[in-house]
Design an enzyme around this catalytic site. Structure first.
Site, short mmCIF file in Angstrom:
data_model
loop_
_atom_site.label_atom_id
_atom_site.label_comp_id
_atom_site.label_asym_id
_atom_site.label_seq_id
_atom_site.Cartn_x
_atom_site.Cartn_y
_atom_site.Cartn_z
N ILE A 1 0.77 -1.20 -0.11
CA ILE A 1 0.08 -0.08 0.05
C ILE A 1 0.86 1.26 0.02
O ILE A 1 1.77 1.36 0.78
CB ILE A 1 -0.98 0.01 1.31
CG1 ILE A 1 -1.79 -1.37 1.26
CG2 ILE A 1 -1.96 1.16 1.23
CD1 ILE A 1 -2.49 -1.79 0.03
N LYS A 2 0.66 2.22 -0.85
CA LYS A 2 1.18 3.61 -0.98
C LYS A 2 0.34 4.36 -0.39
O LYS A 2 -1.02 4.62 -0.50
CB LYS A 2 1.59 4.02 -2.41
CG LYS A 2 2.36 3.09 -3.04
CD LYS A 2 2.63 3.63 -4.51
CE LYS A 2 1.56 3.54 -5.58
NZ LYS A 2 2.09 4.23 -6.81
N ILE A 3 0.87 5.35 0.68
CA ILE A 3 0.40 6.40 1.53
C ILE A 3 1.00 7.60 1.27
O ILE A 3 2.17 7.38 1.14
CB ILE A 3 0.58 5.86 2.91
CG1 ILE A 3 -0.28 4.65 3.26
CG2 ILE A 3 -0.15 6.96 3.76
CD1 ILE A 3 -0.17 3.85 4.45
#
Length: 192
Positions: A93-95
């Protein structure tokens, strides 16, 4: 160095995997929009493709997926990340690199025991300055030319991501064509 494809289009992903042996995929909202699918449909299709290819496991074939860019609260970011990660074990996941994004990443790091720092490319130099270099992976994202791929490799990048057209263009070089013409001519003169 690993090679990731910037895309959410299954035909490109399948082609790049079977032709170039890509090591993973990076997506973002624009890639998903370009696929012509909804977010849910695009990531579900990618997850199904991973299972069909037998590539389960983020360590084997990671796929970066970005959370909704409108989410600004750390708790909501964590919830969105967990929901996306539940779709497929390959999803990393990219945040966003914002104060709440860092807080969300730290929460997820503690819960999932994964180093989310690799997604904050802007602080790579800080890692070098303070002795953290080598404890995280450097991603050169959205590379646009074959020369940039070489530059990333020489600079010591761990991963490079590029679109399918970039990978195709890296296979085209005038000296390669010249060499092939010489070999074809020689073949024609010896294959009688």
């Amino acid at each position: 160095m690993q090679y990731f494809l910037d895309s959410a289009k299954l035909d490109e992903i399948d082609y790049a995997y079977h032709t170039f042996g890509i090591d993973g995929i990076t997506t973002n909202p624009r890639h998903i929009m370009d696929s012509g699918k909804t977010f849910q449909a695009a990531v579900t299709d990618i997850a199904q493709w991973i299972r069909k290819e037998g590539l389960e496991g983020a360590e084997r074939f990671p796929v970066s997926v970005e959370i909704d860019p409108y989410i600004e609260d750390a708790r909501e970011m964590v919830a969105a990340a967990e929901k996306i990660a539940a779709i497929c074990g390959n999803f990393v996941i990219k945040i966003p690199c914002t104060p709440d994004g860092i807080a969300a990443a730290r929460t997820l790091e503690k819960a999932a025991h994964e180093d989310c720092r690799q997604y904050i490319r802007d602080i790579v130099q800080i890692y070098k300055n303070y002795g953290f270099y080598g404890k995280t992976r450097i991603i050169c994202a959205a590379v646009r030319t074959g020369r940039q791929i070489v530059d990333c490799a020489v600079a010591g990048a761990d991963i490079v991501t590029a679109g399918l057209a970039v990978y195709r263009d890296t296979m085209v070089h005038p000296y390669t064509q010249q060499g092939m013409d010489i070999f074809r001519n020689a073949w024609d003169n010896t294959a009688k």
